[in-house]
Design a protein around this motif. Structure first.
Motif, PDB file in Angstrom:
ATOM      1  N   TYR A 223      45.197  42.528  35.750  1.00  0.00           N
ATOM      2  CA  TYR A 223      45.679  41.273  36.322  1.00  0.00           C
ATOM      3  C   TYR A 223      44.534  40.268  36.332  1.00  0.00           C
ATOM      4  O   TYR A 223      43.460  40.539  36.848  1.00  0.00           O
ATOM      5  N   ARG A 224      44.756  39.096  35.756  1.00  0.00           N
ATOM      6  CA  ARG A 224      43.710  38.099  35.590  1.00  0.00           C
ATOM      7  C   ARG A 224      44.017  36.811  36.342  1.00  0.00           C
ATOM      8  O   ARG A 224      43.485  35.759  36.002  1.00  0.00           O
ATOM      9  N   GLY A 225      44.869  36.898  37.335  1.00  0.00           N
ATOM     10  CA  GLY A 225      45.205  35.722  38.098  1.00  0.00           C
ATOM     11  C   GLY A 225      46.500  35.083  37.640  1.00  0.00           C
ATOM     12  O   GLY A 225      47.146  35.523  36.690  1.00  0.00           O
ATOM     13  N   GLU A 226      46.883  33.997  38.302  1.00  0.00           N
ATOM     14  CA  GLU A 226      48.169  33.357  38.051  1.00  0.00           C
ATOM     15  C   GLU A 226      48.151  32.375  36.884  1.00  0.00           C
ATOM     16  O   GLU A 226      49.210  31.974  36.396  1.00  0.00           O
ATOM     17  N   ASP A 227      46.984  31.978  36.434  1.00  0.00           N
ATOM     18  CA  ASP A 227      46.869  30.987  35.367  1.00  0.00           C
ATOM     19  C   ASP A 227      47.211  31.622  34.023  1.00  0.00           C
ATOM     20  O   ASP A 227      46.552  32.572  33.583  1.00  0.00           O
ATOM     21  N   ALA A 228      48.242  31.094  33.363  1.00  0.00           N
ATOM     22  CA  ALA A 228      48.668  31.641  32.076  1.00  0.00           C
ATOM     23  C   ALA A 228      47.564  31.575  31.030  1.00  0.00           C
ATOM     24  O   ALA A 228      47.495  32.429  30.125  1.00  0.00           O
ATOM     25  N   GLU A 229      46.674  30.586  31.141  1.00  0.00           N
ATOM     26  CA  GLU A 229      45.588  30.452  30.170  1.00  0.00           C
ATOM     27  C   GLU A 229      44.648  31.668  30.209  1.00  0.00           C
ATOM     28  O   GLU A 229      43.961  31.956  29.228  1.00  0.00           O
ATOM     29  N   SER A 230      44.620  32.367  31.323  1.00  0.00           N
ATOM     30  CA  SER A 230      43.749  33.538  31.457  1.00  0.00           C
ATOM     31  C   SER A 230      44.215  34.700  30.582  1.00  0.00           C
ATOM     32  O   SER A 230      43.467  35.667  30.388  1.00  0.00           O
ATOM     33  N   TYR A 231      45.438  34.605  30.065  1.00  0.00           N
ATOM     34  CA  TYR A 231      45.988  35.699  29.270  1.00  0.00           C
ATOM     35  C   TYR A 231      45.992  35.385  27.774  1.00  0.00           C
ATOM     36  O   TYR A 231      46.548  36.145  26.985  1.00  0.00           O
ATOM     37  N   THR A 232      45.354  34.280  27.410  1.00  0.00           N
ATOM     38  CA  THR A 232      45.170  33.973  25.998  1.00  0.00           C
ATOM     39  C   THR A 232      44.328  35.071  25.366  1.00  0.00           C
ATOM     40  O   THR A 232      43.322  35.500  25.932  1.00  0.00           O
ATOM     41  N   ASP A 242      59.197  30.467  26.118  1.00  0.00           N
ATOM     42  CA  ASP A 242      57.794  30.613  26.535  1.00  0.00           C
ATOM     43  C   ASP A 242      57.703  30.697  28.057  1.00  0.00           C
ATOM     44  O   ASP A 242      57.975  29.726  28.760  1.00  0.00           O
ATOM     45  N   ASP A 243      57.319  31.852  28.538  1.00  0.00           N
ATOM     46  CA  ASP A 243      57.216  32.050  29.981  1.00  0.00           C
ATOM     47  C   ASP A 243      56.439  33.336  30.240  1.00  0.00           C
ATOM     48  O   ASP A 243      56.940  34.435  30.007  1.00  0.00           O
ATOM     49  N   LEU A 244      55.226  33.205  30.738  1.00  0.00           N
ATOM     50  CA  LEU A 244      54.409  34.369  31.040  1.00  0.00           C
ATOM     51  C   LEU A 244      54.554  34.831  32.492  1.00  0.00           C
ATOM     52  O   LEU A 244      53.953  35.838  32.881  1.00  0.00           O
ATOM     53  N   THR A 245      55.362  34.131  33.274  1.00  0.00           N
ATOM     54  CA  THR A 245      55.468  34.460  34.695  1.00  0.00           C
ATOM     55  C   THR A 245      55.900  35.905  34.941  1.00  0.00           C
ATOM     56  O   THR A 245      55.267  36.610  35.750  1.00  0.00           O
ATOM     57  N   PRO A 246      56.958  36.415  34.274  1.00  0.00           N
ATOM     58  CA  PRO A 246      57.342  37.814  34.515  1.00  0.00           C
ATOM     59  C   PRO A 246      56.232  38.792  34.154  1.00  0.00           C
ATOM     60  O   PRO A 246      56.032  39.794  34.853  1.00  0.00           O
ATOM     61  N   LEU A 247      55.512  38.517  33.091  1.00  0.00           N
ATOM     62  CA  LEU A 247      54.404  39.380  32.685  1.00  0.00           C
ATOM     63  C   LEU A 247      53.304  39.375  33.741  1.00  0.00           C
ATOM     64  O   LEU A 247      52.808  40.445  34.147  1.00  0.00           O
ATOM     65  N   ILE A 248      52.915  38.193  34.193  1.00  0.00           N
ATOM     66  CA  ILE A 248      51.836  38.074  35.174  1.00  0.00           C
ATOM     67  C   ILE A 248      52.234  38.746  36.488  1.00  0.00           C
ATOM     68  O   ILE A 248      51.433  39.461  37.113  1.00  0.00           O
ATOM     69  N   ASP A 249      53.478  38.550  36.903  1.00  0.00           N
ATOM     70  CA  ASP A 249      53.952  39.182  38.139  1.00  0.00           C
ATOM     71  C   ASP A 249      53.901  40.706  38.019  1.00  0.00           C
ATOM     72  O   ASP A 249      53.518  41.406  38.972  1.00  0.00           O
ATOM     73  N   PHE A 250      54.300  41.225  36.864  1.00  0.00           N
ATOM     74  CA  PHE A 250      54.281  42.673  36.649  1.00  0.00           C
ATOM     75  C   PHE A 250      52.856  43.218  36.684  1.00  0.00           C
ATOM     76  O   PHE A 250      52.584  44.239  37.326  1.00  0.00           O
ATOM     77  N   LEU A 251      51.951  42.535  36.001  1.00  0.00           N
ATOM     78  CA  LEU A 251      50.566  42.996  35.976  1.00  0.00           C
ATOM     79  C   LEU A 251      49.927  42.939  37.361  1.00  0.00           C
ATOM     80  O   LEU A 251      49.139  43.820  37.734  1.00  0.00           O
ATOM     81  N   GLN A 252      50.267  41.924  38.148  1.00  0.00           N
ATOM     82  CA  GLN A 252      49.731  41.842  39.502  1.00  0.00           C
ATOM     83  C   GLN A 252      50.213  43.027  40.339  1.00  0.00           C
ATOM     84  O   GLN A 252      49.416  43.678  41.030  1.00  0.00           O
TER      85      GLN A 252
END
Length: 464
Positions: A223-232, A242-252
């Motif tokens: 988990y690299r935080g809520e900023d989508a740019e952190s997952y580039t 285009d939506d990284l929110t579900p991915l980021i929520d899962f990783l958190q």
């Protein structure tokens, strides 16, 4: 026109292995203008381009200066740029097609040195992605728009072809695959495996309507935080809006949940049974390059209806213990064959690399927690024993297998797949079908003795 053979899922459901028609003939190759009357691939109706009972033909032609610039860019920055090509598929010509390098370890050793064994002067040996609709909207062939020309260290790529069919038979999302005569800029033809590239059409057919994320080789499931740019450069969205929110929520949740929360609530975030099947399958086909491997090979699919993630397989060219010779794609027209009894494959470097990416482990060293398993148990912490190569780890698989109940689910899936895929004779029959196709149609590309030897070696690698 050859008729498509039955897919393994159909075979498994009918409990009788048979190869023949699927009840519908795919028609209508696309013209270079992009008009199409083709029937697209589906679970029961496979378009003619994905008929694996015959060897197909793919040729690409491109400007040499554009190609050289693309290679130079990759060598300097590892960026993979698109170039424009003319592509001929089974005699049908397509103009203004997108062509790009596809791969990571398979491109190690790529060079512009014309004297090198694996050089940029041999594009027919490289891994490619061909995208018909990159520059021409709607351009497709039999409903297919993207093709991946795979790299493999064996001359036949039988290991990956068979593994993909078995993946489908296991009830997991898989790609269609065919063998093909492949040439580039008038080169001699070489035998290559061509498969689907997971994108929107593939996702909807295999998984449903949702979002598809590809794990990049240099990333992980942290988990690299809520900023989508952190997952580039960590995850790349391949399909869906285009939506990284579900991915980021899962990783958190994956990284921050307690062991108790993980055990109790994982089923609210992940398709648990599918993941147990995925892990069991990877072990049975001895694939060291899976979610736990050095390439971080996997996709994550988010089902917008259920809210669940599913781990999706990608990259089976090292299945059944195939060694990765790397460098320029290895070349399905000139690899080292499948290694026997732990013997190092021809062309495999004897010295250990010194530029090992952080977190990938030491070559030949078992990953932490990766003691040799007993009684078929997958070791806590990642890869099954005996895979060799670089060690790796993944927080999802580590936590999953550390839980007693999830470990039991994995064991159950392993026993079921062993019985259905291997003890039943399904794997042997799938291998026989692929071997027969190559023997009948490709002995001018690969010697008949090599086809027979690699087929026998693969059969010996099946778990019993």
């Amino acid at each position: 026109m050859a008729t498509p053979r039955l897919r393994p899922t159909t075979i498994l459901l009918t409990t009788a292995l048979a190869f023949g028609t699927v009840g519908c003939t795919a028609v209508g190759a696309t013209s270079s203008t992009g008009d199409s009357t083709a029937v697209g691939a589906s679970a029961e109706n496979v378009a003619a381009v994905w008929d694996s009972s015959t060897v197909h033909s793919f040729s690409v032609t491109f400007d040499e200066d554009e190609y050289d610039a693309m290679i130079a860019t990759y060598l300097e920055s590892e960026e993979k740029e698109w170039i424009t090509a003319t592509v001929v598929i089974d005699g049908v010509t397509y103009e203004n097609v997108g062509l790009k390098l596809k791969g990571n370890s398979s491109l190690r050793g790529l060079t512009t040195d014309a004297d090198a064994d694996l050089s940029s002067t041999n594009p027919e040996t490289l891994p490619w992605i061909i995208r018909l609709d990159k520059n021409v909207d709607g351009q497709s062939h039999d409903g297919a728009t993207e093709f991946v020309v795979r790299a493999n260290s064996s001359e036949t790529a039988l290991n990956e072809a068979v593994a993909l069919d078995l993946l489908e038979a296991a009830g997991l999302a898989s790609e269609e695959a065919v063998t093909a005569r492949f040439s580039a800029n008038g080169s001699e033809e070489v035998l290559r495996l061509v498969i689907e590239n997971p994108e929107d059409t593939w996702m909807e057919r295999e998984l449903g309507s949702g979002l598809l994320y590809k794990a990049e080789a240099g990333g992980d499931y942290s988990y690299r935080g809520e900023d989508a740019e952190s997952y580039t450069d960590v995850f790349d969205q391949e399909a869906g809006d285009d939506d990284l929110t579900p991915l980021i929520d899962f990783l958190q949740w994956l990284n921050e949940s307690s062991d108790e929360e993980f055990a109790a609530d994982l089923g609210d975030h992940l398709d648990v049974e599918a993941f147990a099947t995925y892990l069991a399958f990877q072990d049975l086909v001895s694939n060291m390059d899976d979610i736990d491997g050095p390439g971080n090979n996997s996709y994550l699919y988010y089902d917008s209806d259920t809210g669940l993630m599913t781990v999706v397989n990608w990259d089976l060219n090292l299945a059944f213990g195939q060694a990765n010779v790397g460098g320029g794609g290895g070349g399905m027209g000139g690899g080292g064959g499948m290694p026997e009894d732990g013997e190092q494959a021809e062309g495999m470097p004897t010295d250990r690399p010194t530029d090992i990416p952080e977190g990938m482990g030491d070559p030949g060293e078992m990953p932490e927690g990766g003691d040799m398993p007993t009684d078929g148990e997958r070791p806590e912490g990642g890869n099954a024993g005996g895979r060799g190569g670089f060690g790796g780890s993944n927080i999802l698989s580590e936590r999953f297998l550390a839980d007693e109940d999830f470990q039991a689910l994995y064991q159950e899936a392993r026993e079921t797949l062993q019985a259905e895929l291997f003890d039943s004779g399904l794997a042997d029959d799938i291998l026989a079908a692929w071997t027969e196709t190559l023997t009948d149609e490709a002995t001018d590309l690969v010697d008949a003795d090599t086809i027979e030897t690699e087929s026998e070696t693969l059969s010996d690698a099946f778990p019993s």
